[in-house]
Design a protein around this motif. Sequence first.
Motif, PDB file in Angstrom:
ATOM      1  N   ILE A  82     -11.917   3.025   5.863  1.00  0.00           N
ATOM      2  CA  ILE A  82     -11.954   3.130   4.409  1.00  0.00           C
ATOM      3  C   ILE A  82     -12.476   4.506   4.007  1.00  0.00           C
ATOM      4  CG2 ILE A  82     -12.887   2.142   2.285  1.00  0.00           C
ATOM      5  CD1 ILE A  82     -13.217  -0.502   3.779  1.00  0.00           C
ATOM      6  N   ASN A 126      -2.566   7.495   3.475  1.00  0.00           N
ATOM      7  CA  ASN A 126      -2.031   6.138   3.375  1.00  0.00           C
ATOM      8  C   ASN A 126      -1.976   5.428   4.716  1.00  0.00           C
ATOM      9  OD1 ASN A 126      -0.622   3.956   1.863  1.00  0.00           O
ATOM     10  ND2 ASN A 126       1.095   4.524   3.180  1.00  0.00           N
ATOM     11  N   ASN A 159      -5.047   3.676   5.390  1.00  0.00           N
ATOM     12  CA  ASN A 159      -5.127   2.534   4.483  1.00  0.00           C
ATOM     13  C   ASN A 159      -4.321   1.347   5.000  1.00  0.00           C
ATOM     14  OD1 ASN A 159      -6.437   1.717   2.159  1.00  0.00           O
ATOM     15  ND2 ASN A 159      -4.703   2.154   0.829  1.00  0.00           N
ATOM     16  N   ARG A 178      -9.729   7.128   4.520  1.00  0.00           N
ATOM     17  CA  ARG A 178      -8.711   7.049   3.474  1.00  0.00           C
ATOM     18  C   ARG A 178      -9.212   7.716   2.188  1.00  0.00           C
ATOM     19  NH1 ARG A 178      -5.645   7.817   0.340  1.00  0.00           N
ATOM     20  NH2 ARG A 178      -4.143   6.530  -0.767  1.00  0.00           N
ATOM     21  N   GLU A 225      -2.760   5.271  -6.045  1.00  0.00           N
ATOM     22  CA  GLU A 225      -4.105   5.280  -5.478  1.00  0.00           C
ATOM     23  C   GLU A 225      -4.593   6.714  -5.275  1.00  0.00           C
ATOM     24  OE1 GLU A 225      -6.836   3.000  -2.179  1.00  0.00           O
ATOM     25  OE2 GLU A 225      -4.665   2.692  -2.184  1.00  0.00           O
ATOM     26  N   LYS A 247       0.821  -1.206   0.000  1.00  0.00           N
ATOM     27  CA  LYS A 247       0.000   0.000   0.000  1.00  0.00           C
ATOM     28  C   LYS A 247       0.857   1.258   0.000  1.00  0.00           C
ATOM     29  CE  LYS A 247      -4.231  -1.411  -0.175  1.00  0.00           C
ATOM     30  NZ  LYS A 247      -5.073  -1.055  -1.341  1.00  0.00           N
TER      31      LYS A 247
END
Length: 333
Positions: A166, A106, A109, A169, A60, A53
């Motif tokens: 979620i 991040n 995440n 993020r 992302e 990640k």
Amino acid sequence: FFCAMGIISKLVFDQQFLTSTDPSLEIITMAQKKEVNPLINLAAGGISGAVSKTITAPLEKVKLAIQNQDSNPRILSGEMKRYTGMGDCFKRHITELGASSLWRGNFANCIRYVPTAACNLAFKDTIKQMFPKYNKNTDFGKFALSQISSGAAAGGLTNTLVYPLIYIRTVLGADLGAVKQYNGMADCLVKTVKANGFFSLYNGIGPSTVGIVVYRGTQFGLQDTIKAFNPYQKDVSFIGILSKFIVAQIAVSASGIVSYPFDTMQRRLQIEASKPAEEQIYSGMGDCFNKILKTEGPKGFFKGALANILRGTGAAIVLVMYDEIMNMVERSS
């Protein structure tokens, strides 16, 4: 096809070990249960997930910016120029916001990986026991449906528990402009609940849950199907690792494309929770689907999909790293 057949073939294979009357298979199953410590699985998944990640966080971030710019108030009002593509988005993030902005959000995440894995381990067997038991030989259809349903229920429950992370993020990743709306995770959480209520943290959970079932089913179903034909699956050489990476990359890319429309609706609805009521565009999943289709066309559901495919390299890294960690544990034992 791969989603259904991959899951069913894996269920049948697992069930053969669980229901077989062959004593040798029973010994193998018991030995496997003793050798594989759930904490090792948890640590392997958490470490590989956090590393991948962090590596792919810039992709992302770009994906989120492009995917949600058609519902971003600063872009809709003309305060910010629209991103014209991946290259333009990367360049402007670095020049306008600084390189560190590509990793914004991040941390949320990464930390959601551990509770997600822990909940999956905790819920998998418990929820499976709540469903009716069917014989795979005489009631295969009901057997497969029960297994898939219990897995989906476990995944849905896990998703519900970690969904606020979620949400954080997504919102931090889509918080564009030099002046930030939120100063961090805690600030984002407090301001969202204060402005729109606690349950606004769960905006978009409908398409998210459906998308997870589609994504995970396709990913693991396709990967397990291809892995079965990979002669280098247990090979620890460069060729073996490369072959496993290619298998994982194919599985992740295909699953990402299939589930991407659900991801787009989830992200758009999550962004709505960060807006005042008068600026909100979508009232729910159905309304979001209709408005995206009407105003942006079918391609509106796939904005940022290229960055997502490239980002999928990180998910492929997760699968390969996990396999290698577990292979190392098996060799050492």
